[in-house]
Enzyme design. Structure first.
Site, PDB file in Angstrom:
ATOM      1  N   TYR A 103       0.913  -1.658  -0.113  1.00 32.34           N
ATOM      2  CA  TYR A 103      -0.179   0.111   0.130  1.00 32.34           C
ATOM      3  C   TYR A 103       1.155   0.889   0.020  1.00 32.34           C
ATOM      4  O   TYR A 103       2.478   1.645   0.775  1.00 32.34           O
ATOM      5  CB  TYR A 103      -1.113   0.241   1.433  1.00 32.34           C
ATOM      6  CG  TYR A 103      -1.623  -1.208   1.549  1.00 32.34           C
ATOM      7  CD1 TYR A 103      -3.183  -0.684   0.961  1.00 32.34           C
ATOM      8  CD2 TYR A 103      -1.378  -2.508   1.716  1.00 32.34           C
ATOM      9  CE1 TYR A 103      -4.252  -1.461   0.969  1.00 32.34           C
ATOM     10  CE2 TYR A 103      -2.005  -3.438   2.053  1.00 32.34           C
ATOM     11  CZ  TYR A 103      -3.830  -3.230   1.886  1.00 32.34           C
ATOM     12  OH  TYR A 103      -5.157  -3.986   1.603  1.00 32.34           O
ATOM     13  N   HIS A 112      -7.439  -0.112  -1.546  1.00 30.94           N
ATOM     14  CA  HIS A 112      -6.948  -1.748  -2.209  1.00 30.94           C
ATOM     15  C   HIS A 112      -5.419  -1.196  -1.940  1.00 30.94           C
ATOM     16  O   HIS A 112      -5.435  -0.361  -2.505  1.00 30.94           O
ATOM     17  CB  HIS A 112      -7.640  -2.145  -2.823  1.00 30.94           C
ATOM     18  CG  HIS A 112      -8.866  -2.434  -2.949  1.00 30.94           C
ATOM     19  ND1 HIS A 112      -9.813  -3.682  -1.876  1.00 30.94           N
ATOM     20  CD2 HIS A 112     -10.310  -2.140  -3.575  1.00 30.94           C
ATOM     21  CE1 HIS A 112     -10.560  -3.705  -1.799  1.00 30.94           C
ATOM     22  NE2 HIS A 112     -11.321  -2.349  -2.423  1.00 30.94           N
ATOM     23  N   LYS A 143      -3.702  -5.040  -9.478  1.00 28.60           N
ATOM     24  CA  LYS A 143      -2.986  -4.618  -9.504  1.00 28.60           C
ATOM     25  C   LYS A 143      -1.719  -5.238  -9.980  1.00 28.60           C
ATOM     26  O   LYS A 143      -2.080  -5.800 -10.969  1.00 28.60           O
ATOM     27  CB  LYS A 143      -2.884  -5.823  -7.685  1.00 28.60           C
ATOM     28  CG  LYS A 143      -3.312  -5.976  -6.343  1.00 28.60           C
ATOM     29  CD  LYS A 143      -3.628  -6.261  -5.981  1.00 28.60           C
ATOM     30  CE  LYS A 143      -4.542  -6.661  -5.022  1.00 28.60           C
ATOM     31  NZ  LYS A 143      -5.380  -5.477  -4.939  1.00 28.60           N
TER      32      LYS A 143
END
Length: 166
Positions: A103, A112, A143
């Site tokens: 993160y 997220h 991602k």
């Protein structure tokens, strides 16, 4: 801050310490306690931010390393420490087939993760199908995958891999 070593977890029970650590992205709240992984505990121990006790005896770095498969743990820890020192927050990424979810600063509680990072030694061999699976899985959950290659001297090089469609 004081904590207890219980098997492969480090338990923090002091409420102000729990709140402070959790806000910084450490641990997982379980009831009225905070469970830290051995990676997190070792990082805080080395920074002298945490004193870990087991049977009323202070735990050392070496005591923590005795609890784990040292080679794999040390590899992951080097990457964990490097990214933490750069200000990122790391959580386990095993559910996604990687070592860590990463993160950006300040986004742990509101967003997220944007990255998955997998730590590998410099002599690691990956097949194209294995790499393709990693990239597809990562992109499927919105991602980016990065491989953190740790050389024999402990230096880390990060490689981002993505699928490009013409």
């Amino acid at each position: 801050m004081d904590a207890r070593l219980v098997e492969d977890k480090i338990i923090v029970e002091d409420k102000p310490s729990i709140d402070r650590l959790h806000q910084k992205g450490f641990g997982k709240k379980v009831g009225d306690k905070l469970e830290l992984s051995l990676l997190e505990g070792l990082f805080l121990l080395e920074r002298e931010s945490l004193k870990i006790l087991e049977n009323k005896k202070e735990v050392t770095r070496e005591d923590v390393l005795k609890r784990v498969d040292e080679k794999e743990f040390v590899l992951r820890y080097r990457v964990y420490k490097d990214l933490r020192e750069r200000g990122y927050i790391l959580k386990t990424g095993f559910k996604f087939g990687a070592h860590f979810r990463v993160y950006e600063r300040g986004e742990f509680l509101t967003e997220h993760s944007k990255y998955l990072v997998h730590a590998v030694p410099e002599n690691y061999v990956i097949s194209f199908p294995e790499m393709a699976r990693a990239v597809r899985l990562t992109q499927g959950v919105k991602k980016k995958i990065m491989f953190a290659v740790v050389d024999d001297e402990g230096d880390i090089t990060y490689y981002s891999v993505e699928r490009i469609t013409p």
